[in-house]
Design an enzyme around this catalytic site. Structure first.
Site, PDB file in Angstrom:
ATOM      1  N   SER A  22     -21.189  -6.460  -5.920  1.00  0.00           N
ATOM      2  CA  SER A  22     -21.813  -7.330  -7.070  1.00  0.00           C
ATOM      3  C   SER A  22     -23.601  -6.973  -7.250  1.00  0.00           C
ATOM      4  O   SER A  22     -24.282  -7.618  -7.535  1.00  0.00           O
ATOM      5  CB  SER A  22     -21.602  -8.542  -6.915  1.00  0.00           C
ATOM      6  OG  SER A  22     -20.276  -8.978  -6.910  1.00  0.00           O
ATOM      7  N   ASN A  64     -19.222   3.896  -8.149  1.00  0.00           N
ATOM      8  CA  ASN A  64     -17.879   3.955  -7.777  1.00  0.00           C
ATOM      9  C   ASN A  64     -17.162   3.590  -8.975  1.00  0.00           C
ATOM     10  O   ASN A  64     -17.007   2.340  -9.298  1.00  0.00           O
ATOM     11  CB  ASN A  64     -17.561   3.207  -6.527  1.00  0.00           C
ATOM     12  CG  ASN A  64     -16.089   3.137  -6.404  1.00  0.00           C
ATOM     13  OD1 ASN A  64     -15.287   3.739  -6.931  1.00  0.00           O
ATOM     14  ND2 ASN A  64     -15.731   2.229  -5.346  1.00  0.00           N
ATOM     15  N   HIS A 110     -13.084   2.685   1.784  1.00  0.00           N
ATOM     16  CA  HIS A 110     -13.414   1.652   0.875  1.00  0.00           C
ATOM     17  C   HIS A 110     -12.649   0.532   1.223  1.00  0.00           C
ATOM     18  O   HIS A 110     -11.618   0.680   1.738  1.00  0.00           O
ATOM     19  CB  HIS A 110     -13.069   1.906  -0.732  1.00  0.00           C
ATOM     20  CG  HIS A 110     -13.816   1.151  -1.444  1.00  0.00           C
ATOM     21  ND1 HIS A 110     -13.348  -0.029  -1.731  1.00  0.00           N
ATOM     22  CD2 HIS A 110     -15.213   0.948  -1.947  1.00  0.00           C
ATOM     23  CE1 HIS A 110     -13.976  -0.812  -2.581  1.00  0.00           C
ATOM     24  NE2 HIS A 110     -15.107  -0.367  -2.759  1.00  0.00           N
ATOM     25  N   GLY A 163     -16.953  -7.260  -6.595  1.00  0.00           N
ATOM     26  CA  GLY A 163     -16.312  -7.750  -7.792  1.00  0.00           C
ATOM     27  C   GLY A 163     -16.435  -9.247  -8.028  1.00  0.00           C
ATOM     28  O   GLY A 163     -15.579  -9.592  -8.891  1.00  0.00           O
ATOM     29  N   LYS A 176     -14.104   3.596  -9.716  1.00  0.00           N
ATOM     30  CA  LYS A 176     -12.851   2.933  -9.263  1.00  0.00           C
ATOM     31  C   LYS A 176     -11.786   3.319 -10.249  1.00  0.00           C
ATOM     32  O   LYS A 176     -11.999   4.573 -10.906  1.00  0.00           O
ATOM     33  CB  LYS A 176     -12.920   1.456  -9.145  1.00  0.00           C
ATOM     34  CG  LYS A 176     -13.964   0.967  -8.257  1.00  0.00           C
ATOM     35  CD  LYS A 176     -13.598  -0.507  -7.799  1.00  0.00           C
ATOM     36  CE  LYS A 176     -15.021  -0.816  -6.942  1.00  0.00           C
ATOM     37  NZ  LYS A 176     -15.073  -2.458  -6.398  1.00  0.00           N
ATOM     38  N   GLU A 221     -20.309  -3.030   2.582  1.00  0.00           N
ATOM     39  CA  GLU A 221     -19.814  -3.727   1.332  1.00  0.00           C
ATOM     40  C   GLU A 221     -19.285  -4.977   1.813  1.00  0.00           C
ATOM     41  O   GLU A 221     -18.004  -4.725   2.446  1.00  0.00           O
ATOM     42  CB  GLU A 221     -18.985  -2.778   0.791  1.00  0.00           C
ATOM     43  CG  GLU A 221     -19.725  -1.447  -0.102  1.00  0.00           C
ATOM     44  CD  GLU A 221     -18.880  -1.276  -1.257  1.00  0.00           C
ATOM     45  OE1 GLU A 221     -19.431  -0.833  -2.319  1.00  0.00           O
ATOM     46  OE2 GLU A 221     -17.668  -0.945  -0.995  1.00  0.00           O
ATOM     47  N   GLU A 247     -10.991  -1.433  -0.481  1.00  0.00           N
ATOM     48  CA  GLU A 247      -9.774  -1.489  -1.285  1.00  0.00           C
ATOM     49  C   GLU A 247      -8.691  -0.532  -0.816  1.00  0.00           C
ATOM     50  O   GLU A 247      -7.448  -0.796  -0.774  1.00  0.00           O
ATOM     51  CB  GLU A 247     -10.182  -0.992  -2.800  1.00  0.00           C
ATOM     52  CG  GLU A 247     -10.710  -2.325  -3.540  1.00  0.00           C
ATOM     53  CD  GLU A 247     -11.739  -2.208  -4.511  1.00  0.00           C
ATOM     54  OE1 GLU A 247     -11.903  -0.894  -5.097  1.00  0.00           O
ATOM     55  OE2 GLU A 247     -12.615  -2.861  -4.962  1.00  0.00           O
TER      56      GLU A 247
END
Ligand code: 13P
Length: 252
Positions: A215, A9, A97, A175, A11, A169, A99
């Site tokens: 990560s 991904n 996701h 991240g 992003k 996730e 985000e």
């Protein structure tokens, strides 16, 4: 047997030209791997998809999108319809996701609609779920993930769910450099599979790929992927460097 998948991904990273270079590098490296056991996908930004479709070898890499609209078309300024993605050769679409949930307030109704539309356009939803740090600290991660699946995925028929991929996730691992331990990942992946068994039966549940994301890097991928219910990874930062991404693919 369910597929092993490593998906990148990207992003909101890379220009189109940088993206083409990265995609080419990944495609070249993956096509030289003798016997990769994993399917590989990359999800660049929308603006890159048509150009990247031209430079990757579709025998080795499949194209995915990071998002799509929850409507089929019409007056929705700034949105991208699933049919538009399918036309470009996109095979899979990330849905939900963290985000998107956190910054764009995507709720379970919207996600449920997206999942249906992605399937209607013959693509696979990669449905993302996972808890935030506070929920993990309160040990309610199972309840959170179960609710996310119930609300946005479990309206699907058996035939439909067979075309879905699930990505667990944990938001606290995205991240941050903090990875779930292999044991934490296996525990919750097994729990997700148990939910699938209850809802759809073991035969179907055992066909569904469940990815880990957060990560993930070449150094921790082998341990994470060695767990029986961890069927691959959804990779953020490490997917932006072809060597690192390859290192993760090689973990299978
Ligand atoms: P990182 O690998 O950068 O933690 O991101 C994971 C992710 O969000 C993939 O969708």
């Amino acid at each position: 047997m369910r597929k092993k998948i490593v998906a990148g991904n990207w992003k909101m990273n890379t220009t189109v030209q940088e993206g083409i270079k990265l995609a080419k590098a990944v495609s070249d490296m993956v096509s030289k791997l003798d016997n990769s056991n994993a399917k590989v996908a990359i999800a660049p930004p929308f603006t890159h998809l048509s150009e990247i479709a031209k430079v990757i070898n579709p025998d080795y890499i499949c194209l995915a999108a990071q998002n799509c609209a929850s409507e089929e078309g019409g007056a929705y300024t700034g949105e991208v319809a699933p049919a538009m993605l399918a036309e470009l050769g996109v095979m899979a679409v990330l849905v939900g996701h963290s985000e998107r949930r956190a910054y764009y307030k995507e709720d379970h109704n919207t996600l449920a609609k997206k999942v249906k539309l992605v399937l209607k356009n013959d693509m696979k939803p990669i449905f993302c779920c996972g808890e935030v740090l506070e929920e993990r600290e309160n040990n309610i991660q199972n309840e959170i993930v179960s609710k996310q699946l119930e609300e946005s995925l479990f309206h699907l028929s058996s035939d439909e769910i067979l075309n879905c991929i699930i990505a667990y996730e944990p938001v606290w691992a995205i991240g941050t450099g903090k990875t779930a331990t292999a044991m934490q990942a296996q525990e919750i992946h097994a729990y997700i599979r148990s939910l699938l068994i209850n809802k759809y039966g073991a035969e179907i549940a055992n066909e569904i790929t469940i990815l880990y994301g957060g990560s993930c890097k070449p150094s921790n991928a082998p341990e994470l992927f060695s767990n029986s219910d961890v069927d691959g990874g959804l990779i953020g930062g490490a997917a932006l460097k072809s060597e690192d991404f390859l290192g993760i693919i090689k973990a299978f």
